[in-house]
Design an enzyme around this catalytic site. Structure first.
Site, PDB file in Angstrom:
ATOM      1  N   TYR A  76     -41.189  99.911 -53.090  1.00  0.00           N
ATOM      2  CA  TYR A  76     -40.389 100.802 -54.416  1.00  0.00           C
ATOM      3  C   TYR A  76     -39.288 101.990 -53.585  1.00  0.00           C
ATOM      4  O   TYR A  76     -39.898 102.298 -52.585  1.00  0.00           O
ATOM      5  CB  TYR A  76     -41.434 101.490 -55.104  1.00  0.00           C
ATOM      6  CG  TYR A  76     -41.636 101.055 -56.294  1.00  0.00           C
ATOM      7  CD1 TYR A  76     -40.458 101.146 -57.187  1.00  0.00           C
ATOM      8  CD2 TYR A  76     -42.630 100.278 -56.941  1.00  0.00           C
ATOM      9  CE1 TYR A  76     -40.624 100.657 -58.576  1.00  0.00           C
ATOM     10  CE2 TYR A  76     -42.722  99.770 -58.169  1.00  0.00           C
ATOM     11  CZ  TYR A  76     -41.584  99.951 -59.018  1.00  0.00           C
ATOM     12  OH  TYR A  76     -41.749  99.498 -60.234  1.00  0.00           O
ATOM     13  N   GLU A  78     -37.242 104.206 -55.849  1.00  0.00           N
ATOM     14  CA  GLU A  78     -36.127 104.846 -56.853  1.00  0.00           C
ATOM     15  C   GLU A  78     -35.910 105.917 -55.944  1.00  0.00           C
ATOM     16  O   GLU A  78     -35.957 106.682 -55.236  1.00  0.00           O
ATOM     17  CB  GLU A  78     -37.085 105.117 -58.023  1.00  0.00           C
ATOM     18  CG  GLU A  78     -37.658 104.107 -58.888  1.00  0.00           C
ATOM     19  CD  GLU A  78     -38.491 104.422 -59.929  1.00  0.00           C
ATOM     20  OE1 GLU A  78     -38.775 105.697 -60.074  1.00  0.00           O
ATOM     21  OE2 GLU A  78     -39.139 103.584 -60.269  1.00  0.00           O
ATOM     22  N   ASP A 253     -14.445  94.947 -65.794  1.00  0.00           N
ATOM     23  CA  ASP A 253     -15.659  94.151 -65.117  1.00  0.00           C
ATOM     24  C   ASP A 253     -14.977  92.658 -64.536  1.00  0.00           C
ATOM     25  O   ASP A 253     -14.434  91.974 -65.273  1.00  0.00           O
ATOM     26  CB  ASP A 253     -16.367  93.732 -66.526  1.00  0.00           C
ATOM     27  CG  ASP A 253     -17.499  92.918 -66.310  1.00  0.00           C
ATOM     28  OD1 ASP A 253     -17.728  92.274 -65.283  1.00  0.00           O
ATOM     29  OD2 ASP A 253     -18.162  92.439 -67.293  1.00  0.00           O
ATOM     30  N   THR A 282     -20.536  91.258 -60.924  1.00  0.00           N
ATOM     31  CA  THR A 282     -21.870  90.490 -60.350  1.00  0.00           C
ATOM     32  C   THR A 282     -21.647  89.960 -59.060  1.00  0.00           C
ATOM     33  O   THR A 282     -20.293  90.033 -58.595  1.00  0.00           O
ATOM     34  CB  THR A 282     -21.993  89.208 -61.206  1.00  0.00           C
ATOM     35  OG1 THR A 282     -20.830  88.547 -61.360  1.00  0.00           O
ATOM     36  CG2 THR A 282     -22.444  89.402 -62.604  1.00  0.00           C
ATOM     37  N   LYS A 285     -21.284  85.083 -58.802  1.00  0.00           N
ATOM     38  CA  LYS A 285     -20.205  84.125 -59.122  1.00  0.00           C
ATOM     39  C   LYS A 285     -19.113  84.025 -58.121  1.00  0.00           C
ATOM     40  O   LYS A 285     -19.597  83.157 -57.025  1.00  0.00           O
ATOM     41  CB  LYS A 285     -19.475  84.703 -60.467  1.00  0.00           C
ATOM     42  CG  LYS A 285     -20.484  85.164 -61.523  1.00  0.00           C
ATOM     43  CD  LYS A 285     -19.891  85.669 -62.830  1.00  0.00           C
ATOM     44  CE  LYS A 285     -20.678  86.375 -63.520  1.00  0.00           C
ATOM     45  NZ  LYS A 285     -21.583  85.805 -64.585  1.00  0.00           N
ATOM     46  N   ARG A 291     -27.885  86.751 -56.700  1.00  0.00           N
ATOM     47  CA  ARG A 291     -27.816  87.272 -58.096  1.00  0.00           C
ATOM     48  C   ARG A 291     -27.865  88.839 -58.004  1.00  0.00           C
ATOM     49  O   ARG A 291     -28.866  89.359 -57.283  1.00  0.00           O
ATOM     50  CB  ARG A 291     -28.800  86.803 -58.902  1.00  0.00           C
ATOM     51  CG  ARG A 291     -28.958  85.205 -59.025  1.00  0.00           C
ATOM     52  CD  ARG A 291     -29.776  85.011 -60.278  1.00  0.00           C
ATOM     53  NE  ARG A 291     -28.815  84.988 -61.499  1.00  0.00           N
ATOM     54  CZ  ARG A 291     -27.930  83.964 -61.775  1.00  0.00           C
ATOM     55  NH1 ARG A 291     -27.630  83.014 -60.991  1.00  0.00           N
ATOM     56  NH2 ARG A 291     -26.911  84.212 -63.043  1.00  0.00           N
TER      57      ARG A 291
HETATM   58  N1  PLP Z   1     -19.947  90.458 -67.233  1.00  0.00           N
HETATM   59  C1  PLP Z   1     -19.203  89.246 -67.248  1.00  0.00           C
HETATM   60  C2  PLP Z   1     -17.531  89.265 -67.548  1.00  0.00           C
HETATM   61  C3  PLP Z   1     -19.785  87.870 -67.305  1.00  0.00           C
HETATM   62  O1  PLP Z   1     -19.114  86.906 -67.298  1.00  0.00           O
HETATM   63  C4  PLP Z   1     -21.334  88.087 -67.094  1.00  0.00           C
HETATM   64  C5  PLP Z   1     -22.064  86.688 -66.989  1.00  0.00           C
HETATM   65  O2  PLP Z   1     -21.710  85.705 -67.304  1.00  0.00           O
HETATM   66  C6  PLP Z   1     -21.718  89.428 -67.124  1.00  0.00           C
HETATM   67  C7  PLP Z   1     -21.171  90.592 -66.856  1.00  0.00           C
HETATM   68  C8  PLP Z   1     -23.193  89.423 -66.882  1.00  0.00           C
HETATM   69  O3  PLP Z   1     -23.854  89.285 -65.683  1.00  0.00           O
HETATM   70  P1  PLP Z   1     -25.337  88.786 -65.347  1.00  0.00           P
HETATM   71  O4  PLP Z   1     -25.649  87.390 -66.005  1.00  0.00           O
HETATM   72  O5  PLP Z   1     -25.672  88.972 -63.851  1.00  0.00           O
HETATM   73  O6  PLP Z   1     -26.279  89.999 -66.321  1.00  0.00           O
END
Ligand code: PLP
Length: 489
Positions: A76, A78, A253, A282, A285, A291
């Site tokens: 842990y 935090e 994002d 993320t 990808k 992950r």
């Molecule tokens: N943001 C975008 C643009 C995504 O395509 C995705 C997943 O498909 C996410 C956020 C969410 O990611 P996670 O599945 O790791 O929560």
């Protein structure tokens, strides 16, 4: 072609070491729950045998995968580096600091936060840090909201009022935006009043004048850029200009295209990091890591981002932060830059292969890592196309196209991406062959009527022999580019 699965000069030794590690791991697991060991072997066999074209998936290296399975999982921690609510976090500090350092150096960010457990969490951290940074937050009780554990729609209204009726403007789902960008099924849609911008109805390209007009009228606190299914690059300098004009925070994002940013395929105005106040991603990808999620921020947002745990995150997943550090170290290599360029070149080859064979693509092509095939002209729904392709061993996912008449469940599109097969070593000639196989399957698929005789949106008939011939043809491609070459269980 780069080989992430053999990063050392002696690639067969690396594969042998990975084989030994996995054989040992599986025999340890076998002694406790053999069905999990079996499923793990079966998953590798399935991944090796399928043409993986899901745009959000990839194959992490053995180094990244092995890093996830350690005793860091048991700790842990935090808090933040050097400021933990638990004793004995010195090694977690090392891991988290390294992950953040690699992220800052790789992306040229002022600040990096490696704790988010996923992309959705990274976005949640970013949203709350924007609210914390920019909005005076009176207590919810002042606004008559009940306990946070039992919020009705009316309570959400009160909650939004407590935060000053804040607004978020993001890309619409059918233009390629993501649920976490302020849409109702996600908590972001409950936190913010949301409005979305779409794409030009003719060109299907992002219309910056329309984004600007929407921003001027709606005056969002947060302008969100980024996407899951838009096959083009975005000019983030223009998005920042729009955000500045209306006093919004620009949040990008880059979950889908982080690998292309890391690999310096997207530079200048196409690189979000120098333009956005906060950039989320993320790590699994196109970035090809474990992950997880990351938040990059300017210095002014650093303190509020640091409050991600405990604001919206539990204890950090230290084993995953360790794996993020390893993946980010891989992404800082020249080989990764070659990989990223190959991802983009391969997507172009895939798109050209479709267009030459008469298929229709949203926006007419691609300049990132994905293509969005519009299958309505073939008389199919996205669901039928996705299922027929899966029967033939081609793994894709259905996706809405702009103004999709079939809605978000059946859809009219299929999304295909190149990151995973590029990791296996596929090049442009192979992706042209993939386009040929996909078109062959789809032109040999007919929609099937429902029991009542109405045209079906789910049922379909794939002509005899097509699945077998496709599997044989893709088997040849896959054999030429094995997944985890030399890794024997
Ligand atoms: N943001 C975008 C643009 C995504 O395509 C995705 C997943 O498909 C996410 C956020 C969410 O990611 P996670 O599945 O790791 O929560």
């Amino acid at each position: 072609m780069t080989d992430v699965f053999a990063p050392t000069t002696n690639s067969s030794e690396y594969a042998e070491q990975a084989s030994t590690a996995y054989r040992a791991a599986l025999s340890v697991i076998e002694q406790v729950e053999p069905r999990i060991a079996d499923a793990t072997r079966a998953e590798l066999a399935d991944q090796r045998a399928s043409l993986k074209l899901i745009a959000s998936e990839n194959y992490a290296s053995p180094a990244v995968l092995l890093t996830m399975g350690t005793w860091f999982s048991d700790k842990y921690a935090e808090g933040t580096v050097g400021h933990r609510f638990y004793a004995g976090c010195q090694n977690v500090d090392t891991v988290e600091a390294l992950a953040a350092e690699h992220a800052r150096e790789l992306f040229g960010a002022e600040y990096a936060y490696a704790q988010p457990h996923s992309g959705i969490d990274a976005n949640l951290v970013a949203f709350w840090s924007i609210l914390a940074h920019r909005v005076e937050t009176p207590t919810l009780a002042d606004h008559g909201a009940k306990t946070v554990y039992d919020l009705s729609e009316q309570d959400w209204e009160k909650l939004r009022r407590a935060f000053g009726e804040q607004r978020a403007l993001g890309m619409s789902l059918d233009a390629g935006g993501h649920l976490t960008h302020g849409f109702r099924p996600n908590i972001s849609g409950k936190m913010f009043h949301q409005r979305s911008y779409g794409t030009d109805p003719e060109t299907q390209l992002l219309d910056y004048d329309a984004v600007r007009a929407a921003a001027r009228e709606f005056k969002p606190l947060v302008l969100i850029a980024g996407y899951s299914a838009y096959p083009r690059r975005v000019n983030f300098a223009t998005m920042r200009e729009i955000a500045d004009e209306v006093g919004a925070t620009l949040m990008v994002d880059m979950a889908h295209f982080a690998g292309l940013v890391a690999g310096k395929v997207f530079t200048g105005d196409e690189d979000p990091v120098p333009h956005a106040h906060l950039t989320t991603t993320t790590t699994h990808k196109s970035l090809r890591g474990p992950r997880g999620g990351l938040v990059l921020a300017t210095k002014e947002y650093a303190d509020s981002v640091d409050r991600g745990c405990p604001m919206v995150l539990g204890g950090p997943l230290s084993h995953m932060m360790a794996a993020k550090a390893v993946a980010l170290a891989e992404a800082r290599t020249a080989e990764f830059q070659t990989y990223a360029q190959n991802v983009a070149d391969n997507a172009k080859a895939l798109a050209d292969g479709f267009l030459r064979r008469g298929a229709k693509l949203v926006t007419g092509g691609t300049d990132n890592h994905l293509v969005l095939l519009d299958v309505s002209g073939m008389g199919l729904t996205g669901r039928q196309a996705e299922s027929a392709l899966l029967d033939a061993g081609i793994v894709t996912n259905r996706n809405s196209v702009p103004s999709d008449p079939n809605g978000a469940w059946y859809t009219s599109g299929v999304r295909l991406g190149t990151p995973a097969l590029t990791s296996r070593g596929f090049g442009t000639a192979e992706f042209d062959r993939v386009a040929e196989l996909v078109v062959d399957v789809l032109t040999n698929t007919q929609p099937a009527a429902t029991k009542s005789g109405a045209p079906g949106k789910a049922k379909y008939v794939l002509a005899d022999g097509v699945a077998d011939r496709t599997k044989a043809a893709s088997g040849e491609l896959l054999d030429k580019h094995p997944l985890y070459p030399g890794l024997e269980l």
